[in-house]
Design a protein around this motif. Structure first.
Motif, PDB file in Angstrom:
ATOM      1  N   LYS A  36     -14.932 -37.856   6.438  1.00 17.26           N
ATOM      2  CA  LYS A  36     -15.857 -36.757   6.728  1.00 17.26           C
ATOM      3  C   LYS A  36     -15.981 -35.838   5.516  1.00 17.26           C
ATOM      4  N   PHE A  37     -14.853 -35.581   4.838  1.00 14.69           N
ATOM      5  CA  PHE A  37     -14.901 -34.766   3.624  1.00 14.69           C
ATOM      6  C   PHE A  37     -15.816 -35.449   2.596  1.00 14.69           C
ATOM      7  N   ASN A  38     -15.588 -36.741   2.393  1.00 12.56           N
ATOM      8  CA  ASN A  38     -16.409 -37.483   1.414  1.00 12.56           C
ATOM      9  C   ASN A  38     -17.895 -37.422   1.770  1.00 12.56           C
ATOM     10  N   LEU A  39     -18.208 -37.508   3.063  1.00 14.21           N
ATOM     11  CA  LEU A  39     -19.615 -37.492   3.499  1.00 14.21           C
ATOM     12  C   LEU A  39     -20.209 -36.093   3.438  1.00 14.21           C
ATOM     13  N   ALA A  73     -20.744 -35.169  -0.167  1.00 15.53           N
ATOM     14  CA  ALA A  73     -21.137 -36.309  -1.023  1.00 15.53           C
ATOM     15  C   ALA A  73     -21.928 -35.852  -2.250  1.00 15.53           C
ATOM     16  N   ALA A  74     -22.854 -34.916  -2.042  1.00 21.30           N
ATOM     17  CA  ALA A  74     -23.709 -34.502  -3.168  1.00 21.30           C
ATOM     18  C   ALA A  74     -22.871 -33.801  -4.234  1.00 21.30           C
ATOM     19  N   SER A  75     -21.989 -32.912  -3.790  1.00 23.50           N
ATOM     20  CA  SER A  75     -21.149 -32.172  -4.723  1.00 23.50           C
ATOM     21  C   SER A  75     -20.170 -33.110  -5.450  1.00 23.50           C
ATOM     22  N   ILE A  76     -19.634 -34.062  -4.686  1.00 22.80           N
ATOM     23  CA  ILE A  76     -18.685 -35.039  -5.259  1.00 22.80           C
ATOM     24  C   ILE A  76     -19.388 -35.854  -6.355  1.00 22.80           C
ATOM     25  N   ALA A  77     -20.596 -36.285  -6.064  1.00 27.94           N
ATOM     26  CA  ALA A  77     -21.344 -37.084  -7.050  1.00 27.94           C
ATOM     27  C   ALA A  77     -21.723 -36.221  -8.252  1.00 27.94           C
ATOM     28  N   ALA A  78     -22.182 -34.978  -7.980  1.00 27.60           N
ATOM     29  CA  ALA A  78     -22.632 -34.105  -9.080  1.00 27.60           C
ATOM     30  C   ALA A  78     -21.481 -33.778 -10.033  1.00 27.60           C
ATOM     31  N   LEU A  79     -20.276 -33.711  -9.509  1.00 34.02           N
ATOM     32  CA  LEU A  79     -19.120 -33.411 -10.362  1.00 34.02           C
ATOM     33  C   LEU A  79     -18.561 -34.654 -11.054  1.00 34.02           C
ATOM     34  N   GLY A  80     -19.189 -35.797 -10.803  1.00 32.86           N
ATOM     35  CA  GLY A  80     -18.791 -37.019 -11.506  1.00 32.86           C
ATOM     36  C   GLY A  80     -17.652 -37.785 -10.859  1.00 32.86           C
ATOM     37  N   PHE A  81     -17.380 -37.511  -9.568  1.00 30.21           N
ATOM     38  CA  PHE A  81     -16.290 -38.246  -8.901  1.00 30.21           C
ATOM     39  C   PHE A  81     -16.785 -39.539  -8.249  1.00 30.21           C
ATOM     40  N   GLY A  82     -18.046 -39.835  -8.359  1.00 29.16           N
ATOM     41  CA  GLY A  82     -18.563 -41.076  -7.776  1.00 29.16           C
ATOM     42  C   GLY A  82     -18.887 -40.914  -6.303  1.00 29.16           C
ATOM     43  N   GLU A  83     -18.691 -42.012  -5.556  1.00 27.85           N
ATOM     44  CA  GLU A  83     -19.110 -42.030  -4.149  1.00 27.85           C
ATOM     45  C   GLU A  83     -18.150 -41.321  -3.217  1.00 27.85           C
ATOM     46  N   MET A 106     -17.275 -48.021  -2.142  1.00 21.43           N
ATOM     47  CA  MET A 106     -16.080 -47.155  -2.207  1.00 21.43           C
ATOM     48  C   MET A 106     -15.552 -47.106  -3.640  1.00 21.43           C
ATOM     49  N   ALA A 107     -15.214 -45.923  -4.077  1.00 20.44           N
ATOM     50  CA  ALA A 107     -14.678 -45.769  -5.430  1.00 20.44           C
ATOM     51  C   ALA A 107     -13.344 -46.524  -5.549  1.00 20.44           C
ATOM     52  N   ASN A 108     -12.950 -46.783  -6.784  1.00 19.43           N
ATOM     53  CA  ASN A 108     -11.700 -47.505  -7.000  1.00 19.43           C
ATOM     54  C   ASN A 108     -10.541 -46.529  -7.186  1.00 19.43           C
ATOM     55  N   PHE A 109      -9.569 -46.578  -6.304  1.00 20.51           N
ATOM     56  CA  PHE A 109      -8.417 -45.682  -6.430  1.00 20.51           C
ATOM     57  C   PHE A 109      -7.203 -46.502  -6.821  1.00 20.51           C
ATOM     58  N   SER A 110      -6.395 -45.971  -7.764  1.00 15.07           N
ATOM     59  CA  SER A 110      -5.189 -46.731  -8.082  1.00 15.07           C
ATOM     60  C   SER A 110      -4.182 -46.531  -6.943  1.00 15.07           C
ATOM     61  N   GLU A 111      -3.393 -47.571  -6.701  1.00 14.31           N
ATOM     62  CA  GLU A 111      -2.535 -47.561  -5.516  1.00 14.31           C
ATOM     63  C   GLU A 111      -1.377 -46.573  -5.669  1.00 14.31           C
ATOM     64  N   ARG A 112      -1.173 -45.794  -4.643  1.00  9.27           N
ATOM     65  CA  ARG A 112      -0.043 -44.863  -4.637  1.00  9.27           C
ATOM     66  C   ARG A 112       0.472 -44.738  -3.207  1.00  9.27           C
ATOM     67  N   VAL A 113       1.793 -44.718  -3.095  1.00  8.13           N
ATOM     68  CA  VAL A 113       2.426 -44.639  -1.767  1.00  8.13           C
ATOM     69  C   VAL A 113       2.892 -43.215  -1.499  1.00  8.13           C
ATOM     70  N   PHE A 114       2.622 -42.718  -0.298  1.00  4.64           N
ATOM     71  CA  PHE A 114       3.179 -41.428   0.144  1.00  4.64           C
ATOM     72  C   PHE A 114       3.727 -41.608   1.555  1.00  4.64           C
ATOM     73  N   SER A 115       4.871 -40.997   1.821  1.00  5.70           N
ATOM     74  CA  SER A 115       5.286 -40.891   3.223  1.00  5.70           C
ATOM     75  C   SER A 115       6.219 -39.696   3.391  1.00  5.70           C
ATOM     76  N   GLY A 116       6.425 -39.312   4.649  1.00  3.79           N
ATOM     77  CA  GLY A 116       7.235 -38.130   4.932  1.00  3.79           C
ATOM     78  C   GLY A 116       8.162 -38.348   6.114  1.00  3.79           C
ATOM     79  N   VAL A 117       9.249 -37.591   6.117  1.00  6.02           N
ATOM     80  CA  VAL A 117      10.200 -37.610   7.235  1.00  6.02           C
ATOM     81  C   VAL A 117      10.536 -36.165   7.588  1.00  6.02           C
ATOM     82  N   GLN A 118      10.548 -35.864   8.879  1.00  7.17           N
ATOM     83  CA  GLN A 118      10.854 -34.486   9.305  1.00  7.17           C
ATOM     84  C   GLN A 118      12.362 -34.209   9.255  1.00  7.17           C
ATOM     85  N   PRO A 119      12.720 -33.023   8.771  1.00  4.65           N
ATOM     86  CA  PRO A 119      14.141 -32.649   8.762  1.00  4.65           C
ATOM     87  C   PRO A 119      14.510 -31.964  10.071  1.00  4.65           C
TER      88      PRO A 119
END
Ligand code: TYM
Length: 344
Positions: free
Chosen positions: A165-168, A171-181, A1-14
């Motif tokens: 599923k997106f990553n899989l 996968a070929a396009s992601i790797a070819a564009l240099g985004f890794g695994e 798995m590629a290394n992602f820097s940690e980031r938090v996201f969350s949402g609340v419905q109005p």
């Protein structure tokens, strides 16, 4: 798995009536995570319109949730607060995810079944596709951590499935564009602490919710001190004294709920609370809980009122937050377009 820097996201419905469940299950965690992470907190108005909304009430509700974020102590300078509809990339990425997610996955979503009720044929397509928009919210920022209450667990699992599923699939396009695994991280739900599922004060088998017809079932963040104390005094309990051990809370949902609320408000474990109150009767415990709830919640209600009195200030926070969010989400969307093979 590629290394992602940690980031938090969350949402609340109005969608009106922010309550103690939203606070203990989510917003309190949002505040804590600011100390350790870059955080993005979103008022998810696109989600709100999956059910009918009155425009004026929706507008007031968007400002109210923003006011709650600020009143609870989220720092809009260091972190991002915005409303979803101002960042078009959410809807754009959701479309892509509509094409990744399988109908079978969405058919399993319990929240859709609950919200659509018996008349499923008459539910909006948006309500059905809701989890794909939620995946887009999180993944537009390639967020790695998502603080939510227990009821959102299944949606988070679907988000991970979509990312995987997106990553899989690409996968070929992601790797070819240099985004890794992998292009998208598999975000982790943060469902922690004693109050990940706060229950109704009238019925310990039902979740505390904005839509319950009985206002006595929940404590709203805007309730006055008197109303908070009264709702706790009237909360349903059973005749036995409080147990001294956690095991004694089994089969006693109302008692367990009040102990969980006390623990979460006081930054304790349920066992700590039982150490202090075990063996005692409910009236002593309810008096202490009412005092604690008023002490913690009344200042939030007062601050919310102060912010709500200045809608221009709130709107400014949202516009500024949206610009910063858009800068991040548009980068992700550009990459997604390249990965998919769109010409731009
Ligand atoms: P929403 O608006 O229903 O609730 C906001 C947050 O409050 C939590 N919550 C509770 N926690 C404990 N006990 C309760 N009784 C209780 N009721 C609500 C929810 O779990 C949630 O964390 N689909 C989401 C909004 C959303 C979202 C996202 C969340 C849209 N996109 C992306 C995270 C990431 C929702 O309807 O939450």
């Amino acid at each position: 798995m590629a290394n992602f820097s940690e980031r938090v996201f969350s949402g609340v419905q109005p969608t009106g009536n922010l309550h103690l469940g939203n606070y203990l299950g989510a917003i309190l965690k949002f505040v804590e995570l600011q100390e350790t992470h870059d955080c993005i907190y979103c008022v998810v108005d696109l989600h709100a319109v999956t059910l009918p909304q009155k425009p004026e009430e929706l507008k007031a509700s968007i400002r109210e949730v923003t006011a709650a974020f600020l009143a609870c102590g989220i720092d809009a300078n260091k972190h991002i607060i915005f409303n979803q509809s101002q960042v078009a990339e959410h809807a754009e990425l959701a479309w892509v995810f509509n094409c990744i997610a399988r109908i079978g996955w969405l058919n399993r979503m319990t929240q859709f079944k609950e919200k659509a009720g018996k008349d499923r044929e008459n539910a909006s397509v948006g309500l059905y596709a809701y989890p794909c928009l939620m995946a887009a919210d999180i993944l537009a920022y390639r967020a790695t951590h998502v603080p939510v209450g227990e009821d959102q667990k299944q949606h988070l699992e679907l988000t991970r499935d979509v990312a995987q599923k997106f990553n899989l699939d690409y996968a070929a396009s992601i790797a070819a564009l240099g985004f890794g695994e992998a292009f998208f991280p598999l975000p982790q739900p943060l469902i922690q602490g004693p109050a990940t599922r706060v229950m109704s004060l009238r019925d310990g088998s039902k979740k505390m919710s904005k839509s319950d017809v009985s206002d006595y079932s929940r404590i709203n963040l805007t309730d006055s001190a008197d109303v908070i104390a009264q709702k706790i005094r009237k909360a349903k309990t059973d005749p036995a004294p409080l147990p001294s051990e956690i095991e004694g809370l089994k089969q006693r949902p109302e008692a367990e709920n009040l102990v969980s609320i006390f623990a979460a408000l006081n930054g304790q474990t349920k066992q700590d609370v039982l150490k202090d109150f075990g063996g005692g009767n409910f009236s002593t415990f309810k008096t202490a809980l009412a005092e604690l709830a008023v002490e913690k919640l009344s200042p939030i209600g007062a601050e919310m009122a102060r912010f709500k009195a200045d809608p221009a200030f709130i709107d400014g926070i949202l516009v500024d937050g949206a610009a910063r969010a858009r800068a991040l989400a548009s980068k992700t969307m550009t990459c997604v377009k390249d990965i998919l093979g769109f010409v731009r």
